[in-house]
Design an enzyme around this catalytic site. Sequence first.
Site, PDB file in Angstrom:
ATOM      1  N   TYR A  67       0.835  -1.201   0.000  1.00  0.00           N
ATOM      2  CA  TYR A  67       0.000   0.000   0.000  1.00  0.00           C
ATOM      3  C   TYR A  67       0.873   1.255   0.000  1.00  0.00           C
ATOM      4  O   TYR A  67       0.646   2.179  -0.789  1.00  0.00           O
ATOM      5  CB  TYR A  67      -0.920  -0.004   1.218  1.00  0.00           C
ATOM      6  CG  TYR A  67      -1.727   1.263   1.370  1.00  0.00           C
ATOM      7  CD1 TYR A  67      -2.860   1.478   0.600  1.00  0.00           C
ATOM      8  CD2 TYR A  67      -1.339   2.253   2.270  1.00  0.00           C
ATOM      9  CE1 TYR A  67      -3.594   2.642   0.719  1.00  0.00           C
ATOM     10  CE2 TYR A  67      -2.069   3.422   2.399  1.00  0.00           C
ATOM     11  CZ  TYR A  67      -3.190   3.613   1.624  1.00  0.00           C
ATOM     12  OH  TYR A  67      -3.903   4.772   1.737  1.00  0.00           O
ATOM     13  N   LYS A 111       1.262   4.204  -3.097  1.00  0.00           N
ATOM     14  CA  LYS A 111       1.034   5.637  -2.902  1.00  0.00           C
ATOM     15  C   LYS A 111       2.285   6.454  -3.216  1.00  0.00           C
ATOM     16  O   LYS A 111       2.188   7.609  -3.666  1.00  0.00           O
ATOM     17  CB  LYS A 111       0.561   5.897  -1.474  1.00  0.00           C
ATOM     18  CG  LYS A 111      -0.825   5.332  -1.167  1.00  0.00           C
ATOM     19  CD  LYS A 111      -1.890   5.898  -2.108  1.00  0.00           C
ATOM     20  CE  LYS A 111      -3.286   5.416  -1.766  1.00  0.00           C
ATOM     21  NZ  LYS A 111      -4.311   5.982  -2.673  1.00  0.00           N
TER      22      LYS A 111
END
Length: 311
Positions: A217, A221
């Site tokens: 994750y 990003k």
Amino acid sequence: MSDELKDNAAKEASFGAFLTRQLMKSVPAVTGNLDGKVAIVTGANVGLGLACARQLLSLQLSHLILAVRSLRKGEAAALELQASFPHARVEVWALEMESYASIQAFVSRCHSELGRVDIAILNAGLALKRFQTCTNPQTTPREITLQVNFLSTVFLALLLLPILGAKKEKKDAVFIPGRLTLVGSDTVYWVNARELKSRPLLQAANSSEGFDGFEQYKMSKLFVLMFVAKLARDLVSPDQVIVNVACPGLCKGTAFVREPDSNWAKQAIVSSLIRLVGRTPEQGARVYLAAAILQGPKSHGSMISEGDILP
């Protein structure tokens, strides 16, 4: 990218800095008048996306597109919003972020039915605990977090640029740059730099070897932030479209984690942290609006948190 980001990353990565951002830095309320404007919010039927949609409509937005995976859930959200804001036109359009074909169809519909979009907030995203690849037959099998959070998001962003930079129909209207805000995360400060140096970036992110959902994750990003910085620096002028990244911080009531953690102790710690220091979806969504409405050309290519350009 924010000029001082690389110089302040070590400081911002500390747990103390994280707590300071969460507990001591207020997220400003956003004011303004969006009458006559058209906005798109992806992942808009729950959590931060729904809170963002509600706040946009509270600023007299004329036309809102809720871009969602589930039309049924989207329609339920739209009914609630329409009841609260009868002045606005609220539509639900299908958008499956695991499918490039769905993204292309969505943007094609934007061109044929809208002509001009003033604001696009790309909020749709997810986090998985286990390595899983996309099952959509029209998409190359890639790890889902990488596909949805980065590859599909930037594909959608690129396709939306022409309609965000389109001129109004009235010849005498003053041109106002479109606004494109991608949702990021301050977890980029905690990415494992050694992993990034060990092999090509996409190869590392698409590997099941030693897969860690939280690390994946964070990396997805970081890729978004790198993309926006490059896009703003080399390809898109802020005179046409202002592109930035909004970081809402740790928030309660979001639905982007699609599966529970099998480690009950770890899950308990995370749940407690969210309960103690997490922002409400309404507070997190204010960061979206600050990035997409309040911030001007100086935010082009930068990351926004608590309404300010980071570091």
